[in-house]
Design a protein around this motif. Structure first.
Motif, mmCIF file in Angstrom:
data_model
loop_
_atom_site.group_PDB
_atom_site.id
_atom_site.type_symbol
_atom_site.label_atom_id
_atom_site.label_comp_id
_atom_site.label_asym_id
_atom_site.label_seq_id
_atom_site.Cartn_x
_atom_site.Cartn_y
_atom_site.Cartn_z
ATOM 1 N N UNK A 163 41.320 76.380 66.778
ATOM 2 C CA UNK A 163 40.659 75.652 65.692
ATOM 3 C C UNK A 163 40.044 76.774 65.015
ATOM 4 N N UNK A 164 40.254 77.008 63.738
ATOM 5 C CA UNK A 164 39.540 77.991 62.855
ATOM 6 C C UNK A 164 37.943 77.826 62.969
ATOM 7 N N UNK A 165 37.240 78.607 63.094
ATOM 8 C CA UNK A 165 35.721 78.142 63.121
ATOM 9 C C UNK A 165 35.371 78.363 61.602
ATOM 10 N N UNK A 166 34.357 77.375 61.260
ATOM 11 C CA UNK A 166 33.500 77.363 60.256
ATOM 12 C C UNK A 166 32.486 78.443 59.980
ATOM 13 N N UNK A 167 32.757 79.618 59.220
ATOM 14 C CA UNK A 167 31.768 80.629 59.278
ATOM 15 C C UNK A 167 31.026 80.943 57.977
ATOM 16 N N UNK A 168 29.940 81.283 57.824
ATOM 17 C CA UNK A 168 29.068 81.506 56.603
ATOM 18 C C UNK A 168 29.863 82.537 55.981
ATOM 19 N N UNK A 169 29.683 82.085 54.525
ATOM 20 C CA UNK A 169 30.115 83.116 53.230
ATOM 21 C C UNK A 169 31.637 83.181 53.444
ATOM 22 N N UNK A 170 32.316 82.012 54.014
ATOM 23 C CA UNK A 170 33.768 82.164 54.060
ATOM 24 C C UNK A 170 34.180 80.969 53.024
ATOM 25 N N UNK A 171 35.405 81.125 52.459
ATOM 26 C CA UNK A 171 36.047 79.805 51.881
ATOM 27 C C UNK A 171 36.877 79.264 52.827
ATOM 28 N N UNK A 172 37.061 77.747 52.662
ATOM 29 C CA UNK A 172 37.828 77.063 53.621
ATOM 30 C C UNK A 172 38.454 75.918 52.745
ATOM 31 N N UNK A 173 39.924 75.805 53.140
ATOM 32 C CA UNK A 173 40.454 74.725 52.648
ATOM 33 C C UNK A 173 40.483 73.596 53.933
ATOM 34 N N UNK A 174 39.747 72.529 53.523
ATOM 35 C CA UNK A 174 39.540 71.383 54.435
ATOM 36 C C UNK A 174 40.374 70.291 54.136
ATOM 37 N N UNK A 175 41.023 69.457 54.912
ATOM 38 C CA UNK A 175 42.069 68.584 54.885
ATOM 39 C C UNK A 175 42.166 67.760 55.922
ATOM 40 N N UNK A 176 42.736 66.551 55.707
ATOM 41 C CA UNK A 176 42.797 65.559 56.841
ATOM 42 C C UNK A 176 43.501 64.373 56.483
ATOM 43 N N UNK A 177 44.391 63.603 57.199
ATOM 44 C CA UNK A 177 44.689 62.427 56.645
ATOM 45 C C UNK A 177 44.541 61.166 57.564
ATOM 46 N N UNK A 178 44.931 60.034 57.374
ATOM 47 C CA UNK A 178 44.672 58.955 58.049
ATOM 48 C C UNK A 178 45.480 58.764 59.379
ATOM 49 N N UNK A 179 45.304 58.054 60.336
ATOM 50 C CA UNK A 179 46.185 57.941 61.522
ATOM 51 C C UNK A 179 47.304 57.054 61.098
#
Length: 193
Positions: free
Chosen positions: A1-17
């Protein structure tokens, strides 16, 4: 899993089961954003989002380590990541608990593990924003990005106060009119994350 890091952009997403929806009514969408504001806004600057009936997308930049240390003093970098992950976990858990109670259901609502990509390249970021806003168009839920009520598109082009990083977003696109016209380009349909 990609860590959440300070000062970095992230594309976060998820879907329903399975084939479920994570939003059944307008109040669900509003409550999800309310919980996002409570749990995530202190941790990250938000650039755009789109909530769809069965999934969601957010583009955010984790705040700097000094900003995060104002919330909690961290002994080391792994502690920062753990703190950030816990914030997102609390966000999803709070929404799931309320949704399950409202819908008289049990169990997990989202697919396991919140998906995220760290964004390193500016051109990817530039294409990701219209991709996120045009998700409902691609799903044939509306004809234009501005028609979808539960995305950040209209907040970005408006003058109303917002928690989004509007000025920075519009700067990426060299202004509001370029932002609007870039969202209407047909080649945005070919971008995938």
């Amino acid at each position: 899993m990609i860590p959440l890091e300070p000062d970095k952009f992230h594309h976060g997403y998820n879907r329903a089961n399975g084939n479920e929806n994570i939003f059944k009514n307008k109040e669900n969408y509003r409550f999800f954003l309310q919980q996002y504001k409570k749990y995530i806004v202190p941790l990250a600057d938000t650039f755009c989002y789109c909530l769809m009936p069965n999934h969601f997308h957010f583009l955010f930049r984790i705040k700097s380590e000094p900003e995060l240390k104002k919330l909690v003093d961290f002994p080391n970098s792994p502690a920062v990541e753990k703190f950030l992950s816990k914030g997102f976990s609390n966000f999803f858990s709070s929404y799931t608990q309320a949704f399950n109670k409202q819908q008289n259901r049990r169990g997990s609502l989202f697919m396991k593990n919140f998906k995220r990509k760290c964004i390193e390249k500016e051109d990817y970021l530039y294409n990701l924003i219209p991709y996120i806003h045009n998700n409902p168009v691609a799903a044939k839920l509306c004809e234009k990005a501005e028609d979808w009520e539960f995305s950040s598109y209209n907040s970005i082009i408006s003058e109303k106060p917002t928690l989004l990083q509007r000025e920075e977003i519009l700067e990426y696109f060299d202004g509001r009119s370029n932002f609007i016209s870039f969202h209407k380009k047909p080649n945005n349909d070919n971008f995938s994350c």
